[in-house]
Design an enzyme around this catalytic site. Sequence first.
Site, PDB file in Angstrom:
ATOM      1  N   HIS B  54      12.675   7.305  -5.817  1.00  0.00           N
ATOM      2  CA  HIS B  54      12.014   7.672  -4.578  1.00  0.00           C
ATOM      3  C   HIS B  54      13.093   7.735  -3.499  1.00  0.00           C
ATOM      4  O   HIS B  54      14.222   7.263  -3.710  1.00  0.00           O
ATOM      5  CB  HIS B  54      10.950   6.624  -4.236  1.00  0.00           C
ATOM      6  CG  HIS B  54       9.652   6.786  -4.967  1.00  0.00           C
ATOM      7  ND1 HIS B  54       8.539   6.013  -4.691  1.00  0.00           N
ATOM      8  CD2 HIS B  54       9.277   7.652  -5.957  1.00  0.00           C
ATOM      9  CE1 HIS B  54       7.551   6.388  -5.477  1.00  0.00           C
ATOM     10  NE2 HIS B  54       7.956   7.370  -6.260  1.00  0.00           N
ATOM     11  N   GLU B  56      13.667   6.139  -0.731  1.00  0.00           N
ATOM     12  CA  GLU B  56      14.231   4.862  -0.289  1.00  0.00           C
ATOM     13  C   GLU B  56      15.169   4.292  -1.353  1.00  0.00           C
ATOM     14  O   GLU B  56      16.215   3.724  -1.049  1.00  0.00           O
ATOM     15  CB  GLU B  56      13.105   3.861  -0.001  1.00  0.00           C
ATOM     16  CG  GLU B  56      12.131   4.304   1.087  1.00  0.00           C
ATOM     17  CD  GLU B  56      10.924   5.074   0.550  1.00  0.00           C
ATOM     18  OE1 GLU B  56      11.068   5.842  -0.428  1.00  0.00           O
ATOM     19  OE2 GLU B  56       9.832   4.899   1.119  1.00  0.00           O
ATOM     20  N   SER B  81       5.471   6.319   4.483  1.00  0.00           N
ATOM     21  CA  SER B  81       5.116   4.921   4.243  1.00  0.00           C
ATOM     22  C   SER B  81       5.542   4.488   2.828  1.00  0.00           C
ATOM     23  O   SER B  81       5.209   5.155   1.852  1.00  0.00           O
ATOM     24  CB  SER B  81       3.592   4.781   4.399  1.00  0.00           C
ATOM     25  OG  SER B  81       3.185   3.442   4.286  1.00  0.00           O
ATOM     26  N   CYS B  83       5.960   3.116  -0.815  1.00  0.00           N
ATOM     27  CA  CYS B  83       5.098   2.754  -1.952  1.00  0.00           C
ATOM     28  C   CYS B  83       5.400   1.320  -2.393  1.00  0.00           C
ATOM     29  O   CYS B  83       6.343   0.694  -1.911  1.00  0.00           O
ATOM     30  CB  CYS B  83       5.356   3.728  -3.103  1.00  0.00           C
ATOM     31  SG  CYS B  83       6.741   3.247  -4.166  1.00  0.00           S
ATOM     32  N   CYS B  86       9.173   0.810  -3.558  1.00  0.00           N
ATOM     33  CA  CYS B  86      10.153   0.817  -2.469  1.00  0.00           C
ATOM     34  C   CYS B  86       9.934  -0.388  -1.553  1.00  0.00           C
ATOM     35  O   CYS B  86      10.898  -0.956  -1.028  1.00  0.00           O
ATOM     36  CB  CYS B  86      10.056   2.131  -1.708  1.00  0.00           C
ATOM     37  SG  CYS B  86      10.419   3.556  -2.774  1.00  0.00           S
TER      38      CYS B  86
END
Lengths: 149, 149
Positions: B54, B56, B81, B83, B86
Amino acid sequence: MSESHQPYLEAAIEEARRSLAQGGIPIGAVLVYQGKIIGRGHNQRVQKGSSILHAEMDALENAGRQQAKVYEQSILYTTLSPCPMCSGAILLYKIPHVVIGENQTFMGEESLLTSRGIKLEVLQNKECITMMRHFIAQDRTLWNEDIGE
Amino acid sequence: MSESHQPYLEAAIEEARRSLAQGGIPIGAVLVYQGKIIGRGHNQRVQKGSSILHAEMDALENAGRQQAKVYEQSILYTTLSPCPMCSGAILLYKIPHVVIGENQTFMGEESLLTSRGIKLEVLQNKECITMMRHFIAQDRTLWNEDIGE
């Protein structure tokens, strides 16, 4: 230990031994779907200079892209209690069952996982404990880096 | 938006745009330490066939191995936002402050992060929202795979 878990935990331990032999952190994991290992891996902090490839993450990455239904019917085997990051990955993919080699040398986010309905089995496997104890005694600095301490 | 956040969120958005241009999922992130971007990245599901990169995570990986004190003085900027995975990484490394582009198209583990003392700022940035809305409308299957649905 349940006989059915034995070969999969053994595969995770084999990954941990492999990492140790490479000069890395001795933690291994395998992802099992319908009785078959679909991803296996070990901590890659030393080997790949990675801050995110904990054993569980490496096993997930090596399993490749999977549909939600695969994760939701899988069991994750890991030699050590999963840290917050790996626990978060378990929650993201809704892996319903995690078999943990030991949680005596490090306690991960087991309470969070249990509170979200994940089934955990902690086996307190002697080889897992011994490998981690020896590693931590030998290289506390590296271990601290791996757990953000 | 606070003026001080602007260039860093912009860098995260640039990562998201880059991913979109590559046929990937338009989410970007940057890790900022003492005013300097030390890691940047974007979702790599399509580009690298990755289940764990992802935005991040990609930014953390690209920051390389860091000591705990670096993470503990860093700010993570992400266009969406975070998950559970992350968010778990944020908890592992005790990143104290997360600036979030938007949480209207996806609500991550903000409650968990807040309960652990992480400071969150949600900017509801229009470009972040528009990019994600358009992407989800165009490829709901890919998006569902990325969030384990």
